[in-house]
Write a protein that holds these residues in place. Structure first.
Motif, mmCIF file in Angstrom:
data_model
loop_
_atom_site.group_PDB
_atom_site.id
_atom_site.type_symbol
_atom_site.label_atom_id
_atom_site.label_comp_id
_atom_site.label_asym_id
_atom_site.label_seq_id
_atom_site.Cartn_x
_atom_site.Cartn_y
_atom_site.Cartn_z
ATOM 1 N N LYS A 43 0.838 -1.202 0.000
ATOM 2 C CA LYS A 43 0.000 0.000 0.000
ATOM 3 C C LYS A 43 0.871 1.250 0.000
ATOM 4 O O LYS A 43 2.042 1.220 0.363
ATOM 5 N N GLU A 44 0.240 2.356 -0.392
ATOM 6 C CA GLU A 44 0.930 3.633 -0.363
ATOM 7 C C GLU A 44 1.077 4.114 1.086
ATOM 8 O O GLU A 44 0.265 3.774 1.946
ATOM 9 N N ARG A 45 2.095 4.919 1.311
ATOM 10 C CA ARG A 45 2.220 5.535 2.629
ATOM 11 C C ARG A 45 1.085 6.527 2.816
ATOM 12 O O ARG A 45 0.746 7.278 1.889
ATOM 13 N N GLU A 46 0.513 6.541 4.003
ATOM 14 C CA GLU A 46 -0.621 7.420 4.268
ATOM 15 C C GLU A 46 -0.406 8.204 5.560
ATOM 16 O O GLU A 46 0.259 7.741 6.494
ATOM 17 N N LEU A 47 -0.993 9.377 5.568
ATOM 18 C CA LEU A 47 -0.955 10.205 6.762
ATOM 19 C C LEU A 47 -1.863 9.605 7.826
ATOM 20 O O LEU A 47 -3.006 9.237 7.550
ATOM 21 N N VAL A 48 -1.361 9.532 9.035
ATOM 22 C CA VAL A 48 -2.154 9.053 10.166
ATOM 23 C C VAL A 48 -2.638 10.234 11.007
ATOM 24 O O VAL A 48 -3.830 10.356 11.295
ATOM 25 N N ALA A 49 -1.712 11.075 11.393
ATOM 26 C CA ALA A 49 -2.051 12.225 12.235
ATOM 27 C C ALA A 49 -0.953 13.267 12.084
ATOM 28 O O ALA A 49 0.216 12.915 11.893
ATOM 29 N N ARG A 50 -1.335 14.527 12.214
ATOM 30 C CA ARG A 50 -0.327 15.569 12.094
ATOM 31 C C ARG A 50 -0.760 16.818 12.830
ATOM 32 O O ARG A 50 -1.925 16.960 13.229
ATOM 33 N N PHE A 51 0.197 17.722 12.983
ATOM 34 C CA PHE A 51 -0.074 19.042 13.522
ATOM 35 C C PHE A 51 -0.176 20.024 12.363
ATOM 36 O O PHE A 51 0.594 19.958 11.400
#
Length: 115
Positions: A43-51
């Motif tokens: 799978k592609e890398r995905e954003l989980v959480a960020r500021f």
């Protein structure tokens, strides 16, 4: 140079919890610890959480109400508290930071969710 080192991954049963850490070292003055990403096999890398730039937090829909991102600037460390883990959360989790137009990544920590 900036180094990011993630820790806290491991094997957990569905419904369990883990706390990931991302420790920054090196040239950390004005380093901005930005967020957590994950990549599962195939799978592609995905954003989980960020500021956000204002310091607010944003989460992927799949982890809302289960994951919490935080950071301790005094310790140059960012965290990801993960609760009620599901098999689909299994992935390599990496942290990302930014400084002077340069993005930095850690090497990642493996999270496995299985009974």
């Amino acid at each position: 140079q900036v180094q990011l080192v993630e820790s806290g991954g491991g094997l957990v049963q569905p419904g369990g919890s883990l706390r990931l850490s991302c420790a920054a070292s090196g040239s950390i003055f004005r380093l901005n610890l930005m967020g957590w990403y994950r990549q599962a096999p195939g799978k592609e890398r995905e954003l989980v959480a960020r500021f956000t730039d204002s310091g607010a937090t944003m989460y992927a829909d799949s982890v809302k109400a289960r994951f919490t991102i935080s950071r301790d600037n005094a310790k140059n460390t960012m965290y990801l508290q993960m609760s009620n883990l599901k098999p689909e959360d299994a992935a390599v989790y990496s942290c990302k930071a930014h400084k002077n137009g340069v993005w930095y990544w850690g090497q990642g920590t493996q999270v496995t969710v299985s009974s």
